[in-house]
Design a protein around this motif. Structure first.
Motif, short mmCIF file in Angstrom:
data_model
loop_
_atom_site.label_atom_id
_atom_site.label_comp_id
_atom_site.label_asym_id
_atom_site.label_seq_id
_atom_site.Cartn_x
_atom_site.Cartn_y
_atom_site.Cartn_z
N ALA A 1 33.98 21.01 -17.94
CA ALA A 1 34.12 20.36 -16.64
C ALA A 1 35.09 19.19 -16.70
CB ALA A 1 32.75 19.89 -16.15
N ALA A 2 35.02 18.42 -17.79
CA ALA A 2 35.93 17.28 -17.95
C ALA A 2 37.38 17.74 -18.02
CB ALA A 2 35.56 16.48 -19.19
N ASP A 3 37.64 18.84 -18.73
CA ASP A 3 39.00 19.38 -18.81
C ASP A 3 39.48 19.83 -17.43
OD1 ASP A 3 39.05 18.93 -21.53
OD2 ASP A 3 38.51 20.99 -22.07
N ALA A 4 38.60 20.50 -16.68
CA ALA A 4 38.98 20.97 -15.35
C ALA A 4 39.24 19.79 -14.41
CB ALA A 4 37.88 21.87 -14.79
N PHE A 5 38.44 18.73 -14.54
CA PHE A 5 38.62 17.55 -13.70
C PHE A 5 39.95 16.87 -14.01
CE2 PHE A 5 37.80 12.91 -13.05
CZ PHE A 5 37.75 12.94 -11.67
N ALA A 6 40.31 16.82 -15.30
CA ALA A 6 41.59 16.21 -15.68
C ALA A 6 42.76 16.98 -15.07
CB ALA A 6 41.71 16.17 -17.20
N VAL A 7 42.67 18.29 -15.05
CA VAL A 7 43.71 19.09 -14.41
C VAL A 7 43.76 18.81 -12.91
CG1 VAL A 7 44.44 21.45 -13.85
CG2 VAL A 7 43.60 20.91 -16.15
N HIS A 8 42.59 18.65 -12.30
CA HIS A 8 42.50 18.36 -10.87
C HIS A 8 43.17 17.04 -10.52
CE1 HIS A 8 40.79 17.86 -6.85
NE2 HIS A 8 40.37 16.67 -7.22
N VAL A 9 42.86 15.98 -11.26
CA VAL A 9 43.44 14.67 -10.93
C VAL A 9 44.93 14.63 -11.22
CG1 VAL A 9 41.24 13.47 -11.26
CG2 VAL A 9 42.84 13.63 -13.17
N ARG A 10 45.36 15.44 -12.18
CA ARG A 10 46.79 15.47 -12.51
C ARG A 10 47.60 16.29 -11.51
NH1 ARG A 10 47.87 18.90 -17.52
NH2 ARG A 10 47.80 20.50 -15.89
N ASP A 11 47.09 17.49 -11.17
CA ASP A 11 47.89 18.42 -10.36
C ASP A 11 47.59 18.35 -8.87
OD1 ASP A 11 48.88 19.23 -12.77
OD2 ASP A 11 47.68 21.06 -12.91
N VAL A 12 46.34 18.02 -8.51
CA VAL A 12 45.97 17.98 -7.09
C VAL A 12 46.07 16.56 -6.53
CG1 VAL A 12 44.17 18.47 -5.39
CG2 VAL A 12 44.47 19.99 -7.37
N ARG A 13 45.41 15.62 -7.21
CA ARG A 13 45.47 14.23 -6.75
C ARG A 13 46.75 13.56 -7.18
NH1 ARG A 13 39.94 11.35 -8.31
NH2 ARG A 13 41.08 9.62 -7.35
N ARG A 14 47.45 14.18 -8.15
CA ARG A 14 48.76 13.70 -8.62
C ARG A 14 48.70 12.25 -9.09
NH1 ARG A 14 52.64 17.26 -7.78
NH2 ARG A 14 54.29 15.72 -8.07
N LEU A 15 47.65 11.95 -9.86
CA LEU A 15 47.55 10.63 -10.47
C LEU A 15 48.46 10.56 -11.68
CD1 LEU A 15 43.70 9.98 -10.23
CD2 LEU A 15 45.50 9.40 -8.60
N SER A 16 48.78 9.35 -12.10
CA SER A 16 49.72 9.16 -13.20
C SER A 16 49.15 9.67 -14.51
CB SER A 16 50.06 7.67 -13.33
OG SER A 16 48.94 6.95 -13.82
N PRO A 17 50.00 9.99 -15.49
CA PRO A 17 49.51 10.40 -16.81
C PRO A 17 48.59 9.37 -17.44
CG PRO A 17 51.85 10.91 -16.60
CD PRO A 17 51.47 10.10 -15.39
N ALA A 18 48.89 8.08 -17.22
CA ALA A 18 48.05 7.03 -17.79
C ALA A 18 46.65 7.05 -17.18
CB ALA A 18 48.70 5.66 -17.58
N THR A 19 46.57 7.24 -15.86
CA THR A 19 45.26 7.30 -15.20
C THR A 19 44.49 8.54 -15.63
OG1 THR A 19 46.17 6.12 -13.29
CG2 THR A 19 44.09 7.28 -12.97
N THR A 20 45.19 9.67 -15.73
CA THR A 20 44.54 10.90 -16.19
C THR A 20 44.00 10.72 -17.60
OG1 THR A 20 46.07 12.21 -14.82
CG2 THR A 20 44.90 13.36 -16.58
N LYS A 21 44.77 10.09 -18.45
CA LYS A 21 44.33 9.84 -19.83
C LYS A 21 43.11 8.93 -19.84
CE LYS A 21 46.00 8.14 -24.31
NZ LYS A 21 47.16 7.54 -25.03
N ALA A 22 43.10 7.92 -18.96
CA ALA A 22 41.95 7.00 -18.90
C ALA A 22 40.69 7.74 -18.46
CB ALA A 22 42.25 5.85 -17.94
N TYR A 23 40.81 8.63 -17.47
CA TYR A 23 39.67 9.44 -17.03
C TYR A 23 39.15 10.30 -18.19
CZ TYR A 23 39.85 8.48 -11.99
OH TYR A 23 39.77 7.89 -10.76
N ARG A 24 40.06 10.91 -18.92
CA ARG A 24 39.66 11.74 -20.06
C ARG A 24 38.88 10.92 -21.08
NH1 ARG A 24 41.35 16.72 -21.35
NH2 ARG A 24 42.94 17.77 -20.07
N GLY A 25 39.38 9.70 -21.35
CA GLY A 25 38.70 8.84 -22.31
C GLY A 25 37.32 8.43 -21.85
#
Length: 317
Positions: free
Chosen positions: A6-30
């Motif tokens: 689920a965490a991996d799928a959410f990271a893809v969602h925030v990156r590709d759908v919400r189009r958040l920055s790589p830094a924000t996506t990385k922070a969510y993953r962490g």
């Protein structure tokens, strides 16, 4: 669905759908990885409010800052809200999750005179012609002149700079593009670097490519295209955020204090614009803030400086 999946799928969602920055996506993953370390890689439907509270309690005992706890709680709420909407949950366990409010601290700001003295000193060093000195001077001048984020600075290509109009086109958070002006001092530093410094750093990159057996003539040609990165590292590749952080820490640390980064120049630029009479909306546009409330913190910095000056100067203070 397991938490890791689920965490991996959410990271893809925030990156590709919400189009958040790589830094924000990385922070969510962490943040989610830290959550999984506490609750385990269980089915996402098994996670309850008490598990989330225990997670924040563990972070508190570890000594995490209030800002970190607030960010992690926000990450969890976003994650479980997405899972509910996607049909992976029937109940959102994070709805009643409460974290400490972020401490309201004013950003570190250098005085206008201190920044000017620093940039003048770097300009004199760059006049010797060293390509790294020319690059460092141009990077700091542009950071202060425009107030751009470090990721925006590192992402610049030569074609993004209009040297005639003295503007730079940057790609900000949420893939939002904006055009920011810069002044004469930054223009002169950029011209010196682009003409005398960058070609030397670029040639180092070409030499490194040509020296490798895997480099094709097309790869060497691509490395020399005008759409290349503006700021190059010592080996000729695109300068990364870590290098800019180190540069600012060395240059601005003695003035502002330890732990200073590129945002200190962004803070300083915004504060000095307001001190000089710029209106809040203009500063918001320059900085690329989505909310005017984010920009308003700089009015507090100016007020603090005004109050400090008043206390020192007024005979009845």
């Amino acid at each position: 669905m397991r938490m890791t999946e689920a965490a991996d799928a959410f990271a893809v969602h925030v990156r590709d759908v919400r189009r958040l920055s790589p830094a924000t996506t990385k922070a969510y993953r962490g943040d989610l990885a830290d959550l999984i370390a506490v609750v385990g890689d269980v089915d996402i439907a098994e996670v309850e409010l008490e598990h989330l509270r225990e997670w924040l309690w563990v972070a508190t005992q570890r000594g995490d800052a209030r800002s970190t706890l607030a960010r992690r709680a926000a990450a969890a709420r976003g994650f479980f809200a997405w899972a509910l909407e996607a049909g992976h949950l029937s109940v959102d366990p994070s709805l009643r999750l409460v974290a400490p409010k972020r401490a309201k601290t004013l950003p570190k700001v250098a005085s206008a005179d201190a920044v000017s003295d620093l940039l003048d000193r770097l300009g004199r060093a760059a006049a010797e012609g060293d390509p790294i000195a020319l690059r460092d001077h141009a990077a700091l001048e542009l950071l202060y002149a425009t107030g751009v984020r470090v990721s925006e600075l590192c992402g610049l290509d030569v074609g993004d700079i209009d040297r005639e109009r003295r503007t730079v086109r940057v790609l900000g958070k949420g893939s939002k593009e904006r055009v920011v002006p810069f002044g004469g001092a930054a223009s002169r530093a950029l011209d010196a670097y682009l003409v005398r410094g960058r070609p030397i750093l670029r040639d180092r990159r070409l030499d490194a490519l040509a020296a490798t057996r895997v480099a094709s003539p097309e790869a060497v040609a691509d490395a020399a295209t005008p759409g290349d990165a503006v700021f190059l590292g010592v080996r000729g590749g695109r300068m990364g955020p870590r290098a800019v952080y180190d540069l600012v820490a060395r240059a601005l640390g003695p003035i502002v204090g330890s732990g200073v980064g590129p945002h200190a120049l962004r803070h300083s630029a915004a504060t000095h614009l307001l001190d000089g009479g710029a209106d809040l909306r203009t500063v918001q546009e320059l900085l690329g803030h989505a909310s005017l409330g984010t920009t308003q913190i700089y009015t507090h910095v100016s007020t603090e400086r005004l109050a400090a000056t008043y206390r020192l100067a007024h005979p009845r203070a």
